[in-house]
Design a protein around this motif. Structure first.
Motif, short mmCIF file in Angstrom:
data_model
loop_
_atom_site.label_atom_id
_atom_site.label_comp_id
_atom_site.label_asym_id
_atom_site.label_seq_id
_atom_site.Cartn_x
_atom_site.Cartn_y
_atom_site.Cartn_z
N VAL A 90 0.85 -1.19 0.00
CA VAL A 90 0.00 0.00 0.00
C VAL A 90 0.89 1.24 0.00
O VAL A 90 2.09 1.17 0.25
N ALA A 91 0.29 2.38 -0.26
CA ALA A 91 1.04 3.63 -0.25
C ALA A 91 1.46 3.99 1.17
O ALA A 91 0.79 3.63 2.14
N LYS A 108 -1.22 5.77 3.15
CA LYS A 108 -2.29 4.91 3.67
C LYS A 108 -1.81 4.14 4.90
O LYS A 108 -2.54 4.00 5.89
N ASN A 132 -4.52 -4.93 -3.40
CA ASN A 132 -3.65 -3.81 -3.04
C ASN A 132 -3.16 -3.05 -4.26
O ASN A 132 -3.08 -1.82 -4.25
N GLU A 133 -2.80 -3.77 -5.31
CA GLU A 133 -2.32 -3.11 -6.52
C GLU A 133 -3.41 -2.27 -7.16
O GLU A 133 -3.16 -1.17 -7.66
N ARG A 152 -3.92 0.84 -4.97
CA ARG A 152 -2.81 1.79 -5.09
C ARG A 152 -2.93 2.61 -6.36
O ARG A 152 -2.55 3.78 -6.39
N GLU A 158 -1.27 2.50 -9.13
CA GLU A 158 -0.03 2.90 -9.79
C GLU A 158 0.08 2.34 -11.21
O GLU A 158 0.85 2.84 -12.02
#
Length: 296
Positions: A12-13, A16, A83-84, A87, A89
């Motif tokens: 996670v970031a 966060k 999670n990806e 996120r 990204e």
């Protein structure tokens, strides 16, 4: 661990992770304890990452499953994918197919895909022209509500020339170009055993499998084959695959979800190849990999 290390571990970031830690502390929700099996998994993650130069490694605790540990791999893979997506990204995520990926998508909750799109990174039709039973792209789209694209072709063309003809068809070339441009690719690892999914799904025949074994192949990733040392082999065979070339994969972040005793040799080969940036694996398989793969 530092806050940054925790964020990386969870996928996670940093912001966060900070918010979650602050909220848990404020509300008295934190309870610190150590479970031996979880600590053992973390040690395996660190050792695998260090030995093979991985940016990410997740080892799922052993759930004492007979045969292929689909529940453990599914839960760990679902957490990684979730999670990806959260996120955000990677605007375009490429996905393969197979039992482990199907288990991961099956274990995912319904979440909003946001700006993320998904694309299959290899053809998914077998020789009987039926949909691959382990295809995940449509299930992933249903779970996230995101746009998803599938390459409407078999995994292998009969010849490299036939492949060029197939890819020249309207609509196909655009999807294939998307597959080659995915910044994150999540895939399974194929073995060269008699029960390999390539055989059971009729994507290749016994004669072709014998030729691949004769070339020294012990592991497969998205239609590309590797020997025990991680070298690419059977390149003329891979030229027929409706999947991104090795050069495209090396330019992406490639994370494999794999496990089971029969996949140890294949997973070691892929780890030695340098193609993988990350690995999701079960505890028993992780220990076997480290026991079989001696340091270079």
């Amino acid at each position: 661990m530092t806050q940054g290390q925790i964020a990386k571990r969870l996928g996670v970031a940093n912001t966060k992770a900070h918010r979650l830690i602050a909220r848990a502390s404020r509300e008295g929700l934190i309870r610190v304890f150590v479970e031996a099996e979880v600590a053992a998994c973390i040690r395996l993650e660190d050792e695998l990452a260090d030995r093979f130069g991985l940016n990410f490694c997740k080892v799922a605790p052993d759930l004492a499953e007979p045969g292929l540990p689909l529940k453990a791999l599914g839960l760990a893979g679902a957490t990684f994918l979730k999670n990806e997506i959260e996120r955000g990204e990677h605007a375009l995520i490429g996905v393969g197919h197979g039992r482990t990926l199907a288990a991961a998508v099956g274990a995912m909750p319904q979440i909003a895909g946001g700006r993320t799109r998904f694309v299959s990174v290899l053809g998914g039709f077998n020789r009987r022209f039926a949909a691959n039973p382990y295809d995940v792209i449509h299930r992933l789209a249903e779970r996230t509500g995101a746009e998803a694209y599938q390459i409407p072709l078999p995994l292998f063309a009969n010849t490299a020339e036939d492949k060029a003809v197939l890819l020249s068809q309207p609509g196909v070339a655009e999807v294939f170009e998307l597959a080659c441009s995915a910044s994150l690719v999540v895939a399974g690892i194929g073995g060269m055993t008699d029960d390999a999914s390539l055989l059971s799904n009729h994507m290749i025949g016994p004669e072709e499998m014998a030729l691949l074994r004769g070339s020294g192949a012990v592991g497969e990733l998205l239609g590309h084959y590797f020997d025990a040392a991680g070298r690419v082999v059977a390149e003329s065979f891979s030229e027929r695959a409706l999947a991104p070339a090795i050069a495209h994969l090396r330019a992406s972040t490639v994370v494999a979800i794999a496990g089971g005793r029969e996949k140890v040799e294949a997973t070691v080969a892929l780890l030695r190849s340098g193609v993988l940036s990350g690995l999701v694996v079960d505890e028993t398989t992780a220990a076997a990999i480290l026991g079989e793969a001696t340091p270079d």
